[in-house]
Design a protein around this motif. Structure first.
Motif, short mmCIF file in Angstrom:
data_model
loop_
_atom_site.label_atom_id
_atom_site.label_comp_id
_atom_site.label_asym_id
_atom_site.label_seq_id
_atom_site.Cartn_x
_atom_site.Cartn_y
_atom_site.Cartn_z
N MET A 196 65.25 51.29 51.70
CA MET A 196 65.60 51.93 50.45
C MET A 196 64.61 51.53 49.36
SD MET A 196 67.24 51.99 47.41
CE MET A 196 68.56 50.99 46.85
N ASP A 233 57.86 55.95 46.42
CA ASP A 233 58.11 57.17 45.64
C ASP A 233 57.48 57.03 44.26
OD1 ASP A 233 59.33 58.97 43.84
OD2 ASP A 233 61.15 57.78 43.78
N THR A 243 54.82 59.77 42.99
CA THR A 243 55.33 60.94 42.29
C THR A 243 56.20 60.59 41.09
OG1 THR A 243 56.94 62.74 42.49
CG2 THR A 243 56.97 61.12 44.24
N THR A 252 57.91 63.12 37.94
CA THR A 252 57.97 64.40 37.23
C THR A 252 58.14 64.15 35.74
OG1 THR A 252 59.13 65.26 39.15
CG2 THR A 252 59.23 66.58 37.15
N ARG A 281 63.68 62.69 48.36
CA ARG A 281 64.90 62.15 47.75
C ARG A 281 65.94 61.83 48.82
NH1 ARG A 281 65.59 64.63 41.72
NH2 ARG A 281 63.38 64.89 41.27
N HIS A 307 67.89 58.74 48.49
CA HIS A 307 69.12 58.58 47.70
C HIS A 307 70.33 58.40 48.60
CE1 HIS A 307 67.11 60.67 44.03
NE2 HIS A 307 66.71 59.43 44.22
N ARG A 330 67.49 69.81 39.63
CA ARG A 330 66.02 69.72 39.51
C ARG A 330 65.37 70.74 40.45
NH1 ARG A 330 64.22 68.00 35.28
NH2 ARG A 330 65.35 66.04 35.40
C1 HEM Z 1 69.09 52.67 43.21
C2 HEM Z 1 68.21 53.48 43.67
C3 HEM Z 1 67.74 54.75 43.02
C4 HEM Z 1 68.08 55.31 41.84
C5 HEM Z 1 69.06 54.78 40.80
C6 HEM Z 1 67.33 56.54 41.71
C7 HEM Z 1 67.41 57.39 40.63
C8 HEM Z 1 66.63 58.51 40.47
C9 HEM Z 1 66.67 59.38 39.32
C10 HEM Z 1 67.60 59.23 38.13
C11 HEM Z 1 65.76 60.34 39.53
C12 HEM Z 1 65.45 61.52 38.60
C13 HEM Z 1 66.42 62.64 38.92
C14 HEM Z 1 66.07 63.92 38.18
O1 HEM Z 1 66.37 63.99 36.99
O2 HEM Z 1 65.49 64.82 38.77
C15 HEM Z 1 65.12 60.09 40.78
C16 HEM Z 1 64.09 60.82 41.28
C17 HEM Z 1 63.51 60.59 42.51
N1 HEM Z 1 63.90 59.66 43.43
FE1 HEM Z 1 65.28 58.22 43.16
N2 HEM Z 1 66.56 56.70 42.82
C18 HEM Z 1 66.78 55.64 43.64
C19 HEM Z 1 66.22 55.43 44.89
C20 HEM Z 1 65.32 56.27 45.49
C21 HEM Z 1 64.80 56.10 46.82
C22 HEM Z 1 65.21 54.98 47.76
C23 HEM Z 1 63.93 57.11 47.04
C24 HEM Z 1 63.09 57.43 48.26
C25 HEM Z 1 62.98 56.68 49.32
C26 HEM Z 1 63.91 57.92 45.85
C27 HEM Z 1 63.14 59.05 45.68
C28 HEM Z 1 63.09 59.79 44.53
C29 HEM Z 1 62.13 60.85 44.29
C30 HEM Z 1 61.04 61.33 45.24
C31 HEM Z 1 62.38 61.33 43.02
C32 HEM Z 1 61.58 62.37 42.27
C33 HEM Z 1 60.46 61.60 41.52
C34 HEM Z 1 59.71 62.44 40.53
O3 HEM Z 1 58.89 63.24 40.95
O4 HEM Z 1 59.93 62.27 39.33
N3 HEM Z 1 64.77 57.38 44.93
N4 HEM Z 1 65.68 58.97 41.35
#
Ligand code: HEM
Length: 814
Positions: free
Chosen positions: A297, A304, A308, A310, A511, A514, A591
């Motif tokens: 995780m 991530d 990346t 956004t 994602r 998640h 999104r």
């Molecule tokens: C406690 C753990 C995590 C939290 C609280 C979290 C929270 C978030 C939040 C709030 C977003 C933005 C959502 C939106 O408004 O579109 C996001 C985006 C994303 N998350 Fe997580 N995430 C977590 C773990 C992970 C993990 C483990 C991965 C992948 C292995 C991941 C991959 C992604 C990706 C690829 C994005 C889009 C990034 C971008 O292009 O901005 N996340 N996450």
């Protein structure tokens, strides 16, 4: 582009805001429209204002704040948005929006402008108009006319929504209006003219970030922002550039409106919160993946954040938009969604009438046409502290949030710890170079760059060697060329491969992480509900905080990858008081709509050639949801009326995994293609040797990386003494705890060097046997041994002395 292909920067900068303007004027019509000259004046002010803001931003950047792409350990050079250029894109786009706000403020609130131009356009006379517009006749004002407004520029509002009206003179101009005007023909002409007068994007003073850049083709190091990786296309894979796409966007309209209606019937889709409640039901302890650890995780998240991010729209505001705030003006960047009245969580919170979840759209962008080498740390080798006042992170009073290359560093404590480990690793390697005699004359910059090159190689190696194998089967990895080599170089760098992040990857497929999130956070010897520590890195300040986070991660299993997500993030994401949190699953769905992602069945077809009939939700059936279990298919059936409306995130994550994998075919396809692009399109890929990179790692250097594991990186940078060999897996018989000292460290190549020749004791009078040894220095495991022979016979006779002969198999030819 952002981040959306058909809605380019040109759109964002001109058409967008103007469209917005027209929408506003028509939505709120009838209103009075300011004259062209006033609009011009507003434009000048707005531009000045933005220049100030821009300077502030640049200063902030110089001070190292909010520079997510400065992630110095970045594998590929970071890829997306934010930072200076995004600020530029941002600011340019919103100059016009700002003008519009200001114009509207003047036009609709409590000012009225009457230019001669306008007067003649009005159907009623100015006199009458002014009078009829007064609701409060006691507040009769003198119509000052536009001239004084224009000359007295200091009195005009500086920020939309916060008009500063300081002088009495201005107060006098206030008019409350009850009667508003319908746009007249002349007003419309003014607007048209206003539109036609807007400068072309390329004529703005602010540079188009994608115009030109000069690459140094012989450079040894990646640039800090990832530019110039591809020499033909310097912006490929650079930070602050748009996401690429595998498949064309599918918006509701032709350009940018999120898809919120069924493709088939045009009826409204369920809201994201409802879909989240239907599909992404909570993952519980029963839902853990027994084999993999929390490292999957957190490293996944770290990766991530490396590749990346956004950009979210902020408009002309320096803070995040709160779109649910009823007093905010309507904003085209807002895309809030409803919390249903019978919501399983929110309905139970006493006194919580919250029905709106905030959601801000991403920034649109044009396409690409347009010291010592150490890293900063704070006390105890922790990350530097972030003292800026625009933090979204909180700590107890005596603690401070951390700063790293990525602004999301404080999201959860394990992530902050992992960032810390990588900064320490950087400094450990830098220290090695600093102490090496070979590097005695290196500058701090050189040490920094070389170290960054090594750390990036380590991260790439761990990603492809340890992390990806837990997600994708060996067969798939072989097929897509993702398996690291055992020896030698990777020679298939292909400059036609686009290394950019694909929208489908960042907005949906990756994602998948998640779903790995577990509801409690193990911090030996305590467990915490995860949401309590989101955006709150306090645990790192506890005794051995970083070590405990590191240990907690391998002592904790991750959740299985499936549609189920813990309520810690679907009910309580970033919750600070009961009921004010977000829903990560719903955000992912929204999104996807925001970015115009085509639906799940389109992707399934693209990836596997399978077609799903619109009404066939049957699991495991050709023409139905072939890759879904009956339970998952039923959930999707509750959320969507037709299969063609299923969105990529819910549809993809709920697929049954392929044999030997943890992902179903659709997410496998997107991940495999993305990681292939990141390898084959990376001129600096750590294993690579291409004529286009004059400084690849040597075979010996590569040998030095191959034994490196995440476990060793942790051992080398903490006081942990025992660790599972593979931290991404749970400790088990086949993955036992081993002593850190038994794990091979990175091997910096040291080639062997010969000692001087020494005479052997057994030489006769005229022939001397001589020996030398390869210990000056001795080669290390990854360094080359000395070349040549270690003994020779040396004649000591004078020429013609008679008794000389050569002996032995090896001689030096003399
Ligand atoms: C406690 C753990 C995590 C939290 C609280 C979290 C929270 C978030 C939040 C709030 C977003 C933005 C959502 C939106 O408004 O579109 C996001 C985006 C994303 N998350 Fe997580 N995430 C977590 C773990 C992970 C993990 C483990 C991965 C992948 C292995 C991941 C991959 C992604 C990706 C690829 C994005 C889009 C990034 C971008 O292009 O901005 N996340 N996450």
């Amino acid at each position: 582009n952002i981040l959306n292909e058909t809605h380019g920067m040109l759109d964002a900068m001109t058409v967008g805001p103007v469209r917005h303007f027209l929408q506003k004027t028509t939505t709120f019509e009838p209103i009075e429209v300011p004259s062209l000259s006033i609009i011009r004046q507003l434009k000048i002010e707005s531009e000045n204002d933005h220049k100030h803001k821009l300077n502030d931003n640049l200063e902030a950047k110089e001070r190292g704040i909010d520079t997510p792409d400065g992630n110095l350990t970045s594998m590929f050079g970071p890829h997306l948005i934010t930072n200076m250029e995004s600020v530029l894109i941002h600011e340019q786009g919103y100059i016009y929006e700002d003008i519009v706000y200001r114009a509207l403020e003047y036009a609709t609130e409590d000012f009225s402008f009457t230019t001669s131009h306008q007067t003649s356009a009005f159907t009623t006379s100015t006199e009458m108009d002014s009078t009829s517009m007064l609701t409060d006749t006691t507040e009769t004002t003198t119509d000052m006319g536009p001239t004084s407004m224009l000359t007295d520029t200091t009195e005009i509002s500086t920020t939309p929504g916060t008009t500063v009206r300081q002088t009495m003179q201005l107060k006098k101009r206030r008019k409350k209006r009850s009667i508003k005007k319908i746009l007249s023909e002349t007003d419309r002409k003014q607007i048209d003219q206003f539109i036609s007068n807007l400068p072309d994007a390329s004529l703005l003073d602010l540079p188009c970030p994608f115009n030109t850049t000069v690459c140094n083709e012989t450079a040894k190091y990646r640039t800090i922002d990832g530019s110039c990786n591809n020499l033909e296309h310097p912006y490929w894979g650079k930070s602050f550039t748009p996401f690429d796409r595998f498949i064309k966007a599918e918006y509701q309209d032709a350009s940018h409106s999120p898809r919120i209606f069924s493709k088939l019937t045009g009826t409204a889709l369920e809201g994201p919160r409802e879909i989240s409640n239907f599909v992404h039901t909570t993952s519980t302890l029963a839902d853990i993946d027994p084999a993999i650890s929390f490292y999957m995780m957190t490293f996944g998240q770290f990766l991530d954040h490396d590749i990346t991010k956004t950009a979210l729209a902020k408009g002309a505001y320096p803070f995040n938009l709160d779109c649910c705030n009823p007093i905010r003006p309507n904003n085209s960047d807002c895309f809030t969604f409803t919390i249903p009245g019978d919501d399983p969580y929110h309905r139970n919170i006493l006194g919580n009438n919250r029905r709106c979840m905030n959601f801000v759209r991403s920034v649109a962008a044009c396409d690409l046409g347009c010291n010592l080498g150490m890293m900063l740390v704070s006390t105890d080798d922790k990350l530097p502290l972030d003292n800026s006042d625009t933090l979204s992170c909180t700590t107890d009073a005596d603690k401070t949030c951390f700063r790293a290359g990525d602004v999301r560093v404080n999201t959860q404590p394990a992530l902050s710890s992992l960032h810390t480990i990588w900064v320490r690793e950087h400094n450990r390697i830098a220290q090695h170079f600093k102490n090496s005699p070979e590097c005695y004359n290196w500058t701090g910059q050189q040490i920094f760059e070389e170290t960054r090159r090594y750390v990036a190689a380590e991260i790439q190696h761990i990603t492809y060697n340890e992390f990806l194998p837990k997600l994708l089967s060996e067969e798939i990895r072989e097929q897509f060329g993702l398996v690291p080599l055992c020896d030698g170089h990777f020679t298939d760098y292909d400059p036609s491969v686009r290394p950019m992040i694909r929208n489908s990857f960042s907005t949906a497929a990756y994602r998948m992480g998640h779903s790995l999130i577990k509801d409690n956070f193990t911090f030996p010897s305590n467990d915490f509900d995860l949401h309590v520590h989101l955006n709150k890195p306090d645990l790192l300040y506890e005794p051995s905080g970083i070590e405990r986070c590191m240990r907690g991660m391998y002592e904790t299993k991750a959740q299985s990858i499936d549609e189920k997500m813990t309520r810690e993030v679907t009910w309580k994401l970033f919750e600070t008081i009961a009921g004010n949190g977000g829903d990560l699953a719903a955000f992912n769905i929204q999104r996807g709509r925001d970015h115009g992602l085509p639906s799940y069945t389109t992707w399934l077809h693209w990836c596997t050639n399978k077609t799903v009939q619109n009404e066939n939700f049957n699991a495991g059936e050709e023409g139905g949801l072939f890759y879904h279990s009956a339970t998952a298919a039923a959930k999707l059936g509750r959320a969507y009326a037709y299969t063609c409306d299923i969105e990529l995130f819910p549809g993809g994550i709920s697929e049954e995994p392929l044999p030997g994998s943890r992902l179903g075919p659709t997410f496998t396809c997107i991940l495999a293609l993305q990681f292939r692009a990141l390898k084959y399109g990376d001129r600096f890929f750590y294993e690579g040797n291409t004529p286009l990179n004059p400084h690849p790692f040597t075979p010996q250097e590569l040998e030095g990386f191959r034994p490196i594991t995440m476990a060793k990186i942790i051992c080398a940078n903490t006081n942990i003494e025992q660790i599972p060999r593979d931290v991404f897996l749970e400790p088990s018989e086949s993955n036992p705890l081993v002593n850190c000292s038994d794990l091979p460290d990175i091997c910096f190549p040291k080639n062997g060097g010969w000692s001087d020749w020494k005479d052997s004791c057994c030489s006769n009078c005229c022939t001397r046997q001589q020996y030398r040894s390869c210990d000056n220095p001795p080669p290390n495991e990854c360094g080359k041994p000395c070349e040549g022979y270690d003994f020779r016979y040396k004649s000591t006779c004078h020429y013609g002395g008679g008794c000389c002969h050569y002996g032995g198999d090896h001689h030096d030819g003399h």
